[in-house]
Design a protein around this motif. Structure first.
Motif, PDB file in Angstrom:
ATOM      1  N   ALA A 133      45.197  41.603 -22.868  1.00 54.59           N
ATOM      2  CA  ALA A 133      46.665  42.052 -22.982  1.00 54.59           C
ATOM      3  C   ALA A 133      47.239  41.466 -21.668  1.00 54.59           C
ATOM      4  O   ALA A 133      48.397  40.951 -21.856  1.00 54.59           O
ATOM      5  N   LYS A 134      46.568  41.356 -20.429  1.00 51.93           N
ATOM      6  CA  LYS A 134      47.346  40.497 -19.368  1.00 51.93           C
ATOM      7  C   LYS A 134      47.414  38.947 -19.718  1.00 51.93           C
ATOM      8  O   LYS A 134      48.463  38.309 -19.282  1.00 51.93           O
ATOM      9  N   SER A 135      46.618  38.291 -20.477  1.00 56.17           N
ATOM     10  CA  SER A 135      46.570  37.028 -20.723  1.00 56.17           C
ATOM     11  C   SER A 135      47.681  36.824 -21.710  1.00 56.17           C
ATOM     12  O   SER A 135      48.644  35.785 -21.439  1.00 56.17           O
ATOM     13  N   ARG A 136      47.860  37.874 -22.550  1.00 56.89           N
ATOM     14  CA  ARG A 136      48.855  37.527 -23.728  1.00 56.89           C
ATOM     15  C   ARG A 136      50.140  37.858 -23.055  1.00 56.89           C
ATOM     16  O   ARG A 136      51.296  37.044 -23.385  1.00 56.89           O
ATOM     17  N   ASP A 137      50.347  38.675 -22.076  1.00 53.69           N
ATOM     18  CA  ASP A 137      51.537  38.832 -21.243  1.00 53.69           C
ATOM     19  C   ASP A 137      52.105  37.694 -20.517  1.00 53.69           C
ATOM     20  O   ASP A 137      53.414  37.401 -20.804  1.00 53.69           O
ATOM     21  N   LYS A 145      53.141  34.930 -23.077  1.00 53.42           N
ATOM     22  CA  LYS A 145      54.614  35.420 -23.531  1.00 53.42           C
ATOM     23  C   LYS A 145      55.611  34.380 -22.363  1.00 53.42           C
ATOM     24  O   LYS A 145      56.665  33.953 -22.882  1.00 53.42           O
ATOM     25  N   ILE A 146      55.499  34.725 -21.225  1.00 56.59           N
ATOM     26  CA  ILE A 146      56.159  34.408 -20.047  1.00 56.59           C
ATOM     27  C   ILE A 146      56.330  32.883 -20.092  1.00 56.59           C
ATOM     28  O   ILE A 146      57.163  32.196 -20.042  1.00 56.59           O
ATOM     29  N   GLU A 147      55.231  32.103 -20.100  1.00 55.60           N
ATOM     30  CA  GLU A 147      55.048  30.777 -20.362  1.00 55.60           C
ATOM     31  C   GLU A 147      55.787  30.007 -21.412  1.00 55.60           C
ATOM     32  O   GLU A 147      56.377  29.068 -21.567  1.00 55.60           O
ATOM     33  N   GLN A 148      55.533  30.764 -22.691  1.00 55.33           N
ATOM     34  CA  GLN A 148      56.253  30.355 -23.950  1.00 55.33           C
ATOM     35  C   GLN A 148      57.466  30.311 -23.823  1.00 55.33           C
ATOM     36  O   GLN A 148      58.278  29.414 -24.440  1.00 55.33           O
ATOM     37  N   GLN A 149      58.048  31.527 -23.290  1.00 55.62           N
ATOM     38  CA  GLN A 149      59.566  31.609 -23.284  1.00 55.62           C
ATOM     39  C   GLN A 149      60.244  30.616 -22.081  1.00 55.62           C
ATOM     40  O   GLN A 149      61.031  30.057 -22.175  1.00 55.62           O
ATOM     41  N   ARG A 150      59.561  30.295 -21.150  1.00 48.37           N
ATOM     42  CA  ARG A 150      59.779  29.108 -20.200  1.00 48.37           C
ATOM     43  C   ARG A 150      59.894  27.848 -20.797  1.00 48.37           C
ATOM     44  O   ARG A 150      60.654  26.915 -20.634  1.00 48.37           O
ATOM     45  N   LEU A 151      58.885  27.879 -21.849  1.00 49.06           N
ATOM     46  CA  LEU A 151      58.722  26.374 -22.394  1.00 49.06           C
ATOM     47  C   LEU A 151      59.612  26.264 -23.602  1.00 49.06           C
ATOM     48  O   LEU A 151      59.623  25.327 -24.264  1.00 49.06           O
ATOM     49  N   GLY A 152      60.446  27.410 -23.982  1.00 45.81           N
ATOM     50  CA  GLY A 152      61.069  27.235 -24.920  1.00 45.81           C
ATOM     51  C   GLY A 152      60.395  27.397 -26.765  1.00 45.81           C
ATOM     52  O   GLY A 152      60.923  26.937 -27.574  1.00 45.81           O
ATOM     53  N   MET A 153      59.406  28.182 -26.403  1.00 44.50           N
ATOM     54  CA  MET A 153      58.287  28.424 -27.474  1.00 44.50           C
ATOM     55  C   MET A 153      58.546  29.931 -28.174  1.00 44.50           C
ATOM     56  O   MET A 153      59.187  30.311 -27.391  1.00 44.50           O
ATOM     57  N   THR A 154      58.244  30.026 -29.258  1.00 44.50           N
ATOM     58  CA  THR A 154      58.297  31.597 -29.593  1.00 44.50           C
ATOM     59  C   THR A 154      57.376  32.432 -28.950  1.00 44.50           C
ATOM     60  O   THR A 154      56.227  32.118 -28.688  1.00 44.50           O
ATOM     61  N   ASP A 191      55.240  34.847 -28.688  1.00 44.77           N
ATOM     62  CA  ASP A 191      54.580  35.580 -29.476  1.00 44.77           C
ATOM     63  C   ASP A 191      53.057  36.014 -28.691  1.00 44.77           C
ATOM     64  O   ASP A 191      52.066  36.751 -29.160  1.00 44.77           O
ATOM     65  N   GLY A 192      52.515  35.608 -27.626  1.00 47.97           N
ATOM     66  CA  GLY A 192      51.669  35.865 -26.790  1.00 47.97           C
ATOM     67  C   GLY A 192      50.386  35.237 -27.551  1.00 47.97           C
ATOM     68  O   GLY A 192      49.028  35.495 -27.107  1.00 47.97           O
TER      69      GLY A 192
END
Length: 403
Positions: free
Chosen positions: A367-371, A374-383, A385-386
């Protein structure tokens, strides 16, 4: 008086309804009283043994979070297999096959199951004894017996766990495992242990926790009793002709091999499909654009260990790799493949480097890795989804190199 399964289920439901307005501790206590009342008639567990083994037991409601999160059903098949059948697990499997060659030979001769398949189950279930799970079984199964869905099923496993402890095969402090109650080198559920565990080394006990010969022999016995056919394959990868009608696929939709050959299905390794009319089903785990497999009876036996086709394919493929086989010929239909455990550890290291408190670098995306992902995906403009995939790993590598 013998209590029927229906009466047992009704008793649990009545207890749960009566305790619905109470706090979890009160509800758990009421549920334990119901279980104590039926333990003797269902499992031959005396009231004194029940009290001794459950003294001080309290619920752990965190296990309820896992009821609806099982990776074999939620993860894309290419993610699921990337972590379970990687070069690391294949190399370890070869080492374990050699280390336990004599034990495996005896189990194979007795139960007519080949060593590579036994080792593959061991590798997928506990990473060859490295990952048993650390949850006390009585706590997990007791909680699942009294809260959430499938209470009747888990209460049966709870009573089976008590029976194991009462018989003395395993010491109470040793009985730890997964959130759902599976335990030992090859992760038997308690009821499966009672039915199929065997004494593999003749010491008078059946110990799947600390005794590798017992675990390997018990796994071979499980597959044997499930109908394993010695000398026959689980299946093999095939290539479908263009325009193939995939509506005829399905593990259960078995047809003679001649049916598949007349429709242009051929083996991916170039070998001819046998002329014998053995029944086979067409498995398309990622649809008609991904790898395809003709699967036989032995695949169904593996499926019986844990009822998920992706799980069965992982064991079957790992067994093939341990025998010297290669990866699949047809690529998965994705432009963002999953990560091996080595790559997952690298990803976690990169996440730590970016300041995410994900805990230990262990190659397990929790769970902690997926969270953090998600933060990094958002920063990179990716979906966001974790999901841990190759694109994210590549982007984080590039970012780390440029810092």
């Amino acid at each position: 008086m013998k209590i029927t399964c229906l009466a047992f289920s009704m008793a649990l439901m009545t207890s749960a309804v009566a305790a619905q307005q109470s706090d979890p501790i009160d509800r758990f206590g009421a549920c334990m009283k119901t279980l104590r009342a039926v333990a003797s008639s269902k499992k031959g567990i005396s009231t004194a043994s029940f009290e001794r083994l459950t003294s001080g037991l309290s619920p752990d409601l965190s296990v309820l979070e896992f009821l609806d999160y099982q990776p074999e059903f939620r993860s894309p098949i290419w993610d699921y297999l990337s972590g379970l059948v990687d070069e690391e697990r294949v190399a370890d499997g070869l080492e374990m096959r050699n280390k336990w060659a004599d034990t495996l030979a005896m189990a194979s001769e007795r139960y007519q199951v080949d060593p590579a398949t036994i080792v593959a189950v061991w590798g997928v279930e506990s990473n060859y004894g490295r990952n048993f799970g650390s949850r006390p079984l009585l706590t997990s199964l007791g909680t699942l017996s009294c809260f959430g869905r499938r209470q009747a099923y888990f209460s049966g496993e709870f009573l089976s766990a008590l029976k194991i402890l009462d018989s003395g095969d395993i010491e109470p402090e040793q009985l730890v495992g997964s959130w759902a109650g599976a335990f030992g080198h090859t992760q038997f559920m308690p009821s499966t242990f009672l039915r199929l565990a065997v004494d593999g080394d003749g010491d008078g006990k059946r110990d799947l926790m600390g005794n590798v010969p017992d675990a390997l022999a018990s796994t071979a016995n499980f597959l044997h009793k499930g109908g394993w056919r010695e000398g026959q394959p689980w299946g093999y990868e095939v290539v479908l002709p263009a325009g193939f009608d995939s509506s005829v696929s399905g593990r259960r939709e078995k047809r003679p091999l001649s049916y598949w050959t007349t429709r242009g299905v051929r083996r991916a390794d170039g070998q001819p499909i046998a002329a014998a009319d053995t029944a086979a089903g067409l498995l398309l785990p990622a649809g008609p654009e991904g790898p395809a497999f003709l699967v036989f009876r032995n695949f169904d036996v593996i499926y019986g260990y844990n009822a998920a086709e992706s799980y069965a394919l992982a064991i079957a493929h790992l067994a093939d790799r341990i025998r010297g086989g290669k990866g699949f010929v047809t690529p998965w239909p994705t432009d963002d493949l999953g990560l091996s455990r080595l790559e997952r550890r690298e990803l976690q290291t990169l996440l730590l480097g970016r300041g995410h408190a994900i805990g230990e670098v262990d190659g397990m995306i929790g769970a902690k890795s997926r969270d953090a992902i998600k933060i990094e995906q958002q920063r990179l403009g990716m979906t966001a989804d974790g999901r841990a995939g190759q694109k994210l790993l590549t982007s984080l590598r590039a970012g780390a190199a440029g810092r």
